[in-house]
Design a protein around this motif. Structure first.
Motif, PDB file in Angstrom:
ATOM      1  N   ALA A 166       1.554  -1.365  -0.254  1.00 19.57           N
ATOM      2  CA  ALA A 166      -0.112   0.012  -0.259  1.00 19.57           C
ATOM      3  C   ALA A 166       0.853   1.456  -0.019  1.00 19.57           C
ATOM      4  N   TYR A 167       0.768   2.035  -1.040  1.00 20.54           N
ATOM      5  CA  TYR A 167       1.078   3.231  -0.923  1.00 20.54           C
ATOM      6  C   TYR A 167       0.286   4.847  -0.605  1.00 20.54           C
ATOM      7  N   LEU A 168       0.442   5.414  -0.079  1.00 26.27           N
ATOM      8  CA  LEU A 168       0.047   7.004   0.063  1.00 26.27           C
ATOM      9  C   LEU A 168       0.437   8.121   0.140  1.00 26.27           C
ATOM     10  N   MET A 169      -0.084   8.890  -0.303  1.00 27.57           N
ATOM     11  CA  MET A 169       0.448  10.076  -0.809  1.00 27.57           C
ATOM     12  C   MET A 169      -0.619  11.093  -0.630  1.00 27.57           C
ATOM     13  N   ASN A 170       0.057  12.356   0.660  1.00 30.07           N
ATOM     14  CA  ASN A 170      -0.724  12.763   1.426  1.00 30.07           C
ATOM     15  C   ASN A 170       0.143  14.547   0.845  1.00 30.07           C
ATOM     16  N   LEU A 171      -1.029  14.841   0.634  1.00 30.47           N
ATOM     17  CA  LEU A 171      -0.399  16.694   0.587  1.00 30.47           C
ATOM     18  C   LEU A 171      -0.967  17.668   1.762  1.00 30.47           C
TER      19      LEU A 171
END
Length: 187
Positions: free
Chosen positions: A47-52
């Protein structure tokens, strides 16, 4: 009458330790219009999470995390940008687990760019921006051949491009003229 209660499903549980949801250095990931600025992608069992994370003034940052060995791990240094891009980005991971970030690049006159994480830094795929002028990213995806497709709005025109391994190639968009915002297009 006999009353009975039975639970048939398993309860939702967090992935990883509970400390992952703690506040992060004064930043928030909800934009002024209430949109969550996070994208979650699963690829090859990871699982990958890109958070701004939106900061104060014009300082916001993208933070990329991967769930690995029972823990969330930040796998890069934050990528900083101005808040003019908040909420309008796409994120994907290819079959080799290489992350891609599709944004309006404030460091290049808000032209849309597809950034690829090369293991140490974010680089423009193809060495240049995708659009010729300021544009808004609508959506992106990566094909089974690990080559990305992007859709963006430049002015009032919707445009699409595919990366062919060495450069960006325009794709006809006549049938996409009704698309206007990222709220319409979700891949």
């Amino acid at each position: 009458f006999i009353f009975s209660s039975v639970n048939c499903q398993e309860m939702w549980r967090p992935i990883g330790p509970d400390d992952f949801n703690q506040a992060s250095y004064g930043f928030t990931n909800v934009s002024n219009d209430g949109i969550w600025n996070s994208r979650l992608v699963a690829k090859n069992g990871s699982a990958y999470l890109m958070n701004l994370e939106l900061g104060v003034g014009s300082n916001s940052r993208f933070v990329l995390s991967k769930f690995s060995n029972g823990h969330w791990v930040h796998i890069d240094t934050p990528f900083w940008l101005s808040t003019s891009s908040e909420g309008s980005f796409s994120f994907e991971v290819d079959n080799n687990e290489v992350p891609y970030l599709f944004i309006s690049d404030p460091l290049n006159n808000d032209k849309v760019a597809l950034k690829k994480f090369d293991g140490t830094a974010w680089v423009d795929l193809g060495g240049t921006a995708v659009s010729n002028n300021s544009a808004i990213p609508l959506a992106m995806t990566v094909g089974s051949d690990n080559l990305p497709f992007v859709i963006y709005r430049e002015g009032s025109t919707v445009k699409a491009s595919q990366y062919n391994g060495s450069s960006w190639v325009s794709i006809p968009t006549t049938d996409l003229e009704g698309l206007y915002s990222s709220a319409v297009v979700k891949m």
